[in-house]
Design a protein around this motif. Structure first.
Motif, short mmCIF file in Angstrom:
data_model
loop_
_atom_site.label_atom_id
_atom_site.label_comp_id
_atom_site.label_asym_id
_atom_site.label_seq_id
_atom_site.Cartn_x
_atom_site.Cartn_y
_atom_site.Cartn_z
N VAL A 133 -11.61 4.26 -4.40
CA VAL A 133 -12.68 4.54 -5.37
C VAL A 133 -12.16 5.48 -6.46
CG1 VAL A 133 -14.92 5.69 -5.67
CG2 VAL A 133 -14.58 4.09 -3.78
N VAL A 134 -11.44 6.52 -6.06
CA VAL A 134 -10.85 7.45 -7.04
C VAL A 134 -9.86 6.69 -7.92
CG1 VAL A 134 -9.45 9.53 -7.33
CG2 VAL A 134 -11.23 9.46 -5.57
N MET A 135 -9.09 5.79 -7.32
CA MET A 135 -8.12 5.01 -8.09
C MET A 135 -8.82 4.13 -9.13
SD MET A 135 -5.22 2.17 -7.15
CE MET A 135 -4.85 2.88 -5.60
N THR A 136 -9.98 3.61 -8.81
CA THR A 136 -10.72 2.78 -9.77
C THR A 136 -11.02 3.58 -11.02
OG1 THR A 136 -11.67 1.47 -7.98
CG2 THR A 136 -12.81 1.40 -10.10
N GLY A 137 -11.49 4.81 -10.83
CA GLY A 137 -11.74 5.68 -11.99
C GLY A 137 -10.46 6.03 -12.72
N ALA A 138 -9.41 6.29 -11.95
CA ALA A 138 -8.12 6.64 -12.57
C ALA A 138 -7.58 5.48 -13.39
CB ALA A 138 -7.11 7.04 -11.48
N LEU A 139 -7.70 4.27 -12.86
CA LEU A 139 -7.19 3.11 -13.60
C LEU A 139 -7.96 2.91 -14.89
CD1 LEU A 139 -6.44 0.66 -10.65
CD2 LEU A 139 -4.77 1.72 -12.18
N LEU B 166 -0.18 -2.07 -11.29
CA LEU B 166 -0.79 -1.14 -10.34
C LEU B 166 -2.24 -1.56 -10.04
CD1 LEU B 166 0.47 2.32 -11.68
CD2 LEU B 166 1.55 0.76 -10.04
N ALA B 167 -2.96 -1.99 -11.06
CA ALA B 167 -4.35 -2.43 -10.87
C ALA B 167 -4.40 -3.67 -9.98
CB ALA B 167 -5.01 -2.70 -12.22
N ARG C 263 0.83 -1.21 0.00
CA ARG C 263 0.00 0.00 0.00
C ARG C 263 0.86 1.26 0.00
NH1 ARG C 263 -1.15 2.99 4.18
NH2 ARG C 263 -0.74 1.36 5.72
N VAL C 264 1.84 1.31 0.87
CA VAL C 264 2.69 2.50 0.97
C VAL C 264 3.53 2.66 -0.30
CG1 VAL C 264 4.61 3.56 2.23
CG2 VAL C 264 2.69 2.54 3.49
N SER C 265 4.09 1.57 -0.80
CA SER C 265 4.93 1.69 -2.00
C SER C 265 4.10 2.10 -3.22
CB SER C 265 5.71 0.40 -2.27
OG SER C 265 4.85 -0.69 -2.49
N LEU C 266 2.89 1.57 -3.35
CA LEU C 266 2.01 2.00 -4.44
C LEU C 266 1.66 3.47 -4.27
CD1 LEU C 266 0.36 1.25 -6.96
CD2 LEU C 266 -1.51 0.59 -5.41
N GLY C 267 1.43 3.90 -3.04
CA GLY C 267 1.15 5.31 -2.77
C GLY C 267 2.30 6.21 -3.18
N LEU C 268 3.52 5.78 -2.89
CA LEU C 268 4.68 6.58 -3.28
C LEU C 268 4.80 6.69 -4.80
CD1 LEU C 268 7.26 5.30 -0.65
CD2 LEU C 268 6.10 7.54 -0.70
N VAL C 269 4.46 5.63 -5.50
CA VAL C 269 4.48 5.68 -6.97
C VAL C 269 3.46 6.71 -7.47
CG1 VAL C 269 3.92 4.37 -9.08
CG2 VAL C 269 5.35 3.35 -7.30
#
Length: 154
Positions: free
Chosen positions: A92-98, A130-131, A23-29
């Motif tokens: 939820v925002v990430m779902t739209g972004a992906l 990422l997904a 979670r943290v590493s994906l957040g940093l990306v």
């Protein structure tokens, strides 16, 4: 300490911490790539991301406004992942972004694959990872747990 004990301890540690590390590493990306987009001409994906948001918004957002929306969204997602605060909202925002990340394959397929995949096509392709990471983090946020094999009920 014997091998079985070491494996048991390691699997327990991984079960407790690996999803948080993911979670943290994906957040940093997300924070890193989103921050780049706040500065015109810095992100290698700028032209493609702006063109995609222009199409998705039916022309309502274009140019730097589109880029700033994408940047803010990616940094927000990243911060929710890094801190764990508003995590479900961030997911939820990430779902739209992906969905937006993969949209260029629909809108600009021939540009991305004029024969061999372009660098931009390859750049988007990594979003599959990422997904997948988002799915694991989402499962945890919704209550799923990773447990060592010895703790599972048969």
């Amino acid at each position: 300490m014997n091998t079985a004990t070491m494996i048991t301890k390691l699997s327990g540690w991984l079960a407790r911490h690996s999803i948080d590390v993911l979670r943290v590493s994906l957040g940093l990306v997300f924070v890193a790539f989103g921050t780049l987009k706040f500065f015109p001409g810095v992100s290698p994906a700028e032209a493609l991301s702006v063109a995609t948001l222009e199409k998705l918004s039916l022309g309502l957002l274009s140019g730097y406004a589109a880029q700033a929306v994408i940047a803010a969204m990616e940094v927000f997602i990243g911060l929710t992942l890094v801190t764990g605060k508003l995590l479900k909202t961030g997911l939820v925002v990430m779902t739209g972004a992906l969905a937006g990340f993969f949209a260029p394959y629909v809108f600009f397929f021939t540009n991305l694959f004029p024969g061999a995949p372009t660098l931009e096509a390859q750049y988007i392709f990594k979003d599959i990872v990422l997904a997948a990471a988002a799915m694991v983090i989402g499962a945890r946020a919704l209550g799923a747990r990773l447990v060592p094999a010895r703790d599972r009920v048969a």
